[in-house]
Motif scaffolding. Structure first.
Motif, PDB file in Angstrom:
ATOM      1  N   MET A   1       0.837  -1.200   0.000  1.00  0.00           N
ATOM      2  CA  MET A   1       0.000   0.000   0.000  1.00  0.00           C
ATOM      3  C   MET A   1       0.874   1.254   0.000  1.00  0.00           C
ATOM      4  O   MET A   1       0.667   2.183  -0.796  1.00  0.00           O
ATOM      5  N   LEU A   2       1.881   1.273   0.863  1.00  0.00           N
ATOM      6  CA  LEU A   2       2.760   2.438   0.960  1.00  0.00           C
ATOM      7  C   LEU A   2       3.627   2.588  -0.287  1.00  0.00           C
ATOM      8  O   LEU A   2       3.878   3.699  -0.756  1.00  0.00           O
ATOM      9  N   MET A   3       4.074   1.468  -0.843  1.00  0.00           N
ATOM     10  CA  MET A   3       4.826   1.523  -2.096  1.00  0.00           C
ATOM     11  C   MET A   3       3.953   2.062  -3.225  1.00  0.00           C
ATOM     12  O   MET A   3       4.418   2.819  -4.084  1.00  0.00           O
ATOM     13  N   GLY A   4       2.677   1.672  -3.214  1.00  0.00           N
ATOM     14  CA  GLY A   4       1.755   2.163  -4.237  1.00  0.00           C
ATOM     15  C   GLY A   4       1.569   3.666  -4.151  1.00  0.00           C
ATOM     16  O   GLY A   4       1.561   4.369  -5.167  1.00  0.00           O
ATOM     17  N   ILE A   5       1.429   4.166  -2.920  1.00  0.00           N
ATOM     18  CA  ILE A   5       1.307   5.614  -2.730  1.00  0.00           C
ATOM     19  C   ILE A   5       2.543   6.317  -3.282  1.00  0.00           C
ATOM     20  O   ILE A   5       2.446   7.281  -4.050  1.00  0.00           O
ATOM     21  N   THR A   6       3.710   5.822  -2.903  1.00  0.00           N
ATOM     22  CA  THR A   6       4.957   6.445  -3.356  1.00  0.00           C
ATOM     23  C   THR A   6       5.083   6.390  -4.871  1.00  0.00           C
ATOM     24  O   THR A   6       5.443   7.381  -5.520  1.00  0.00           O
ATOM     25  N   ASN A   7       4.771   5.235  -5.453  1.00  0.00           N
ATOM     26  CA  ASN A   7       4.882   5.069  -6.900  1.00  0.00           C
ATOM     27  C   ASN A   7       3.997   6.043  -7.665  1.00  0.00           C
ATOM     28  O   ASN A   7       4.435   6.687  -8.621  1.00  0.00           O
ATOM     29  N   PHE A   8       2.744   6.152  -7.239  1.00  0.00           N
ATOM     30  CA  PHE A   8       1.805   6.954  -8.022  1.00  0.00           C
ATOM     31  C   PHE A   8       1.869   8.441  -7.693  1.00  0.00           C
ATOM     32  O   PHE A   8       1.621   9.274  -8.571  1.00  0.00           O
ATOM     33  N   ILE A   9       2.238   8.781  -6.466  1.00  0.00           N
ATOM     34  CA  ILE A   9       2.527  10.189  -6.174  1.00  0.00           C
ATOM     35  C   ILE A   9       3.763  10.601  -6.974  1.00  0.00           C
ATOM     36  O   ILE A   9       3.839  11.700  -7.525  1.00  0.00           O
ATOM     37  N   GLY A  10       4.735   9.686  -7.060  1.00  0.00           N
ATOM     38  CA  GLY A  10       5.926   9.942  -7.869  1.00  0.00           C
ATOM     39  C   GLY A  10       5.589  10.112  -9.334  1.00  0.00           C
ATOM     40  O   GLY A  10       6.120  10.994 -10.016  1.00  0.00           O
ATOM     41  N   LEU A  11       4.702   9.265  -9.834  1.00  0.00           N
ATOM     42  CA  LEU A  11       4.287   9.363 -11.232  1.00  0.00           C
ATOM     43  C   LEU A  11       3.653  10.724 -11.511  1.00  0.00           C
ATOM     44  O   LEU A  11       3.975  11.391 -12.503  1.00  0.00           O
ATOM     45  N   ARG A  12       2.773  11.142 -10.600  1.00  0.00           N
ATOM     46  CA  ARG A  12       2.062  12.411 -10.794  1.00  0.00           C
ATOM     47  C   ARG A  12       2.986  13.626 -10.691  1.00  0.00           C
ATOM     48  O   ARG A  12       2.890  14.563 -11.497  1.00  0.00           O
ATOM     49  N   TYR A  13       3.896  13.612  -9.693  1.00  0.00           N
ATOM     50  CA  TYR A  13       4.679  14.818  -9.416  1.00  0.00           C
ATOM     51  C   TYR A  13       6.144  14.728  -9.845  1.00  0.00           C
ATOM     52  O   TYR A  13       6.944  15.594  -9.496  1.00  0.00           O
ATOM     53  N   ALA A  14       6.474  13.698 -10.616  1.00  0.00           N
ATOM     54  CA  ALA A  14       7.818  13.634 -11.198  1.00  0.00           C
ATOM     55  C   ALA A  14       7.755  13.409 -12.703  1.00  0.00           C
ATOM     56  O   ALA A  14       8.564  13.955 -13.442  1.00  0.00           O
ATOM     57  N   ILE A  15       6.773  12.622 -13.154  1.00  0.00           N
ATOM     58  CA  ILE A  15       6.661  12.323 -14.579  1.00  0.00           C
ATOM     59  C   ILE A  15       5.636  13.228 -15.260  1.00  0.00           C
ATOM     60  O   ILE A  15       5.935  13.870 -16.268  1.00  0.00           O
ATOM     61  N   PHE A  16       4.412  13.294 -14.715  1.00  0.00           N
ATOM     62  CA  PHE A  16       3.385  14.150 -15.321  1.00  0.00           C
ATOM     63  C   PHE A  16       3.750  15.626 -15.180  1.00  0.00           C
ATOM     64  O   PHE A  16       3.498  16.430 -16.076  1.00  0.00           O
ATOM     65  N   ASP A  17       4.317  15.979 -14.035  1.00  0.00           N
ATOM     66  CA  ASP A  17       4.630  17.376 -13.723  1.00  0.00           C
ATOM     67  C   ASP A  17       5.753  17.380 -12.694  1.00  0.00           C
ATOM     68  O   ASP A  17       5.589  16.853 -11.599  1.00  0.00           O
ATOM     69  N   ASP A  18       6.880  17.961 -13.060  1.00  0.00           N
ATOM     70  CA  ASP A  18       8.021  17.947 -12.141  1.00  0.00           C
ATOM     71  C   ASP A  18       8.329  19.319 -11.548  1.00  0.00           C
ATOM     72  O   ASP A  18       9.432  19.559 -11.057  1.00  0.00           O
ATOM     73  N   GLN A  19       7.346  20.230 -11.590  1.00  0.00           N
ATOM     74  CA  GLN A  19       7.572  21.581 -11.087  1.00  0.00           C
ATOM     75  C   GLN A  19       6.792  21.901  -9.809  1.00  0.00           C
ATOM     76  O   GLN A  19       7.099  22.863  -9.113  1.00  0.00           O
ATOM     77  N   THR A  20       5.786  21.115  -9.500  1.00  0.00           N
ATOM     78  CA  THR A  20       4.943  21.395  -8.337  1.00  0.00           C
ATOM     79  C   THR A  20       5.742  21.344  -7.038  1.00  0.00           C
ATOM     80  O   THR A  20       6.581  20.461  -6.849  1.00  0.00           O
ATOM     81  N   ASP A  21       5.472  22.295  -6.152  1.00  0.00           N
ATOM     82  CA  ASP A  21       6.081  22.305  -4.825  1.00  0.00           C
ATOM     83  C   ASP A  21       5.624  21.057  -4.071  1.00  0.00           C
ATOM     84  O   ASP A  21       4.419  20.813  -3.922  1.00  0.00           O
ATOM     85  N   LEU A  22       6.564  20.270  -3.583  1.00  0.00           N
ATOM     86  CA  LEU A  22       6.217  18.991  -2.965  1.00  0.00           C
ATOM     87  C   LEU A  22       5.704  19.120  -1.534  1.00  0.00           C
ATOM     88  O   LEU A  22       4.970  18.246  -1.063  1.00  0.00           O
ATOM     89  N   ASP A  23       6.082  20.164  -0.824  1.00  0.00           N
ATOM     90  CA  ASP A  23       5.737  20.260   0.598  1.00  0.00           C
ATOM     91  C   ASP A  23       4.236  20.149   0.873  1.00  0.00           C
ATOM     92  O   ASP A  23       3.820  19.337   1.715  1.00  0.00           O
ATOM     93  N   PRO A  24       3.377  20.937   0.206  1.00  0.00           N
ATOM     94  CA  PRO A  24       1.948  20.802   0.497  1.00  0.00           C
ATOM     95  C   PRO A  24       1.379  19.443   0.095  1.00  0.00           C
ATOM     96  O   PRO A  24       0.461  18.931   0.746  1.00  0.00           O
ATOM     97  N   ILE A  25       1.927  18.853  -0.956  1.00  0.00           N
ATOM     98  CA  ILE A  25       1.476  17.522  -1.381  1.00  0.00           C
ATOM     99  C   ILE A  25       1.830  16.494  -0.313  1.00  0.00           C
ATOM    100  O   ILE A  25       0.995  15.671   0.095  1.00  0.00           O
ATOM    101  N   LEU A  26       3.061  16.544   0.159  1.00  0.00           N
ATOM    102  CA  LEU A  26       3.503  15.590   1.175  1.00  0.00           C
ATOM    103  C   LEU A  26       2.777  15.806   2.497  1.00  0.00           C
ATOM    104  O   LEU A  26       2.468  14.842   3.206  1.00  0.00           O
ATOM    105  N   ASP A  27       2.494  17.070   2.830  1.00  0.00           N
ATOM    106  CA  ASP A  27       1.711  17.355   4.041  1.00  0.00           C
ATOM    107  C   ASP A  27       0.361  16.650   3.974  1.00  0.00           C
ATOM    108  O   ASP A  27      -0.097  16.047   4.954  1.00  0.00           O
ATOM    109  N   GLU A  28      -0.266  16.722   2.804  1.00  0.00           N
ATOM    110  CA  GLU A  28      -1.594  16.127   2.648  1.00  0.00           C
ATOM    111  C   GLU A  28      -1.528  14.600   2.681  1.00  0.00           C
ATOM    112  O   GLU A  28      -2.383  13.942   3.288  1.00  0.00           O
TER     113      GLU A  28
END
Length: 203
Positions: free
Chosen positions: A159-186
């Protein structure tokens, strides 16, 4: 590194590194099946005979790259979470480290996920190794009372690997400019507090 005949000289290491670097790029851009050994040696500016000094075939080269990815990611994340005082803090650090790694080296996603079609066992082994390492940390956290002890460690690891994989996909592959702090907070808030209202939670 497994699957590789290790070079004995500095020049040999440089040649091997060039072969791996170009193979990684071509596997990412063209795909494993559309990349030939000739393509790789041409891009690396070495002879085909030189390729066979280090690798038995294209598959062994692919295995070597996948093995290097796994080792590199696990080692980098382990080093990044060393100062974490809680499992939750380590989780956040680990996710952030993974995303930043992929932002620097996005070809990893393409190459890793191709394993499902190139050699399913490689794909399974790759994620199983991650899970096994994750389970060790989950068990420690459960013993400390940081994670609910009733939850299955293996299921939690995936489950945790899945979260990391798909959050990574969204914020590293789809878009690599978004500030990560608010995403990680959520993400951390969702892990701690859950996503369902009290009325929807299972007893």
């Amino acid at each position: 590194m497994k699957y590789v005949n290790q070079p004995k000289t500095e020049k040999g290491q440089e040649t091997l590194d060039k072969i791996i670097l170009e193979a990684e790029r071509l596997f990412s851009e063209k795909g494993y099946y559309k990349t030939s050994i000739k393509d790789i040696t041409k891009a690396a500016e070495v002879g085909i005979g030189t390729f066979y000094i280090y690798f038995e075939d294209k598959h062994s080269l692919y295995q070597a790259i996948l093995s290097e990815y796994g080792h590199f990611i696990r080692k980098t994340i382990a080093e990044s979470v060393r100062t974490a005082e809680t499992r939750l803090e380590a989780e956040r650090m680990g996710i952030e480290t993974f995303i930043r790694l992929v932002r620097k080296r996005p070809s990893m996603y393409n190459v890793i996920w191709q394993a499902l079609y190139v050699d399913k066992k490689l794909f399974v082994d790759y994620y199983t190794k991650f899970s096994e390492n994750y389970i060790k940390q989950i068990l420690i956290a459960q013993e400390k009372g940081e994670i609910i002890a009733d939850y299955d460690p293996e299921a939690l690891s995936y489950m945790l690997m899945g979260i990391t994989n798909f959050i990574g996909l969204r914020y590293a592959i789809f878009d690599d400019q978004t500030d990560l702090d608010p995403i990680l907070d959520e993400v951390m808030d969702m892990l701690v507090n859950g996503i369902y209202t009290h009325n929807e939670r299972m007893e």
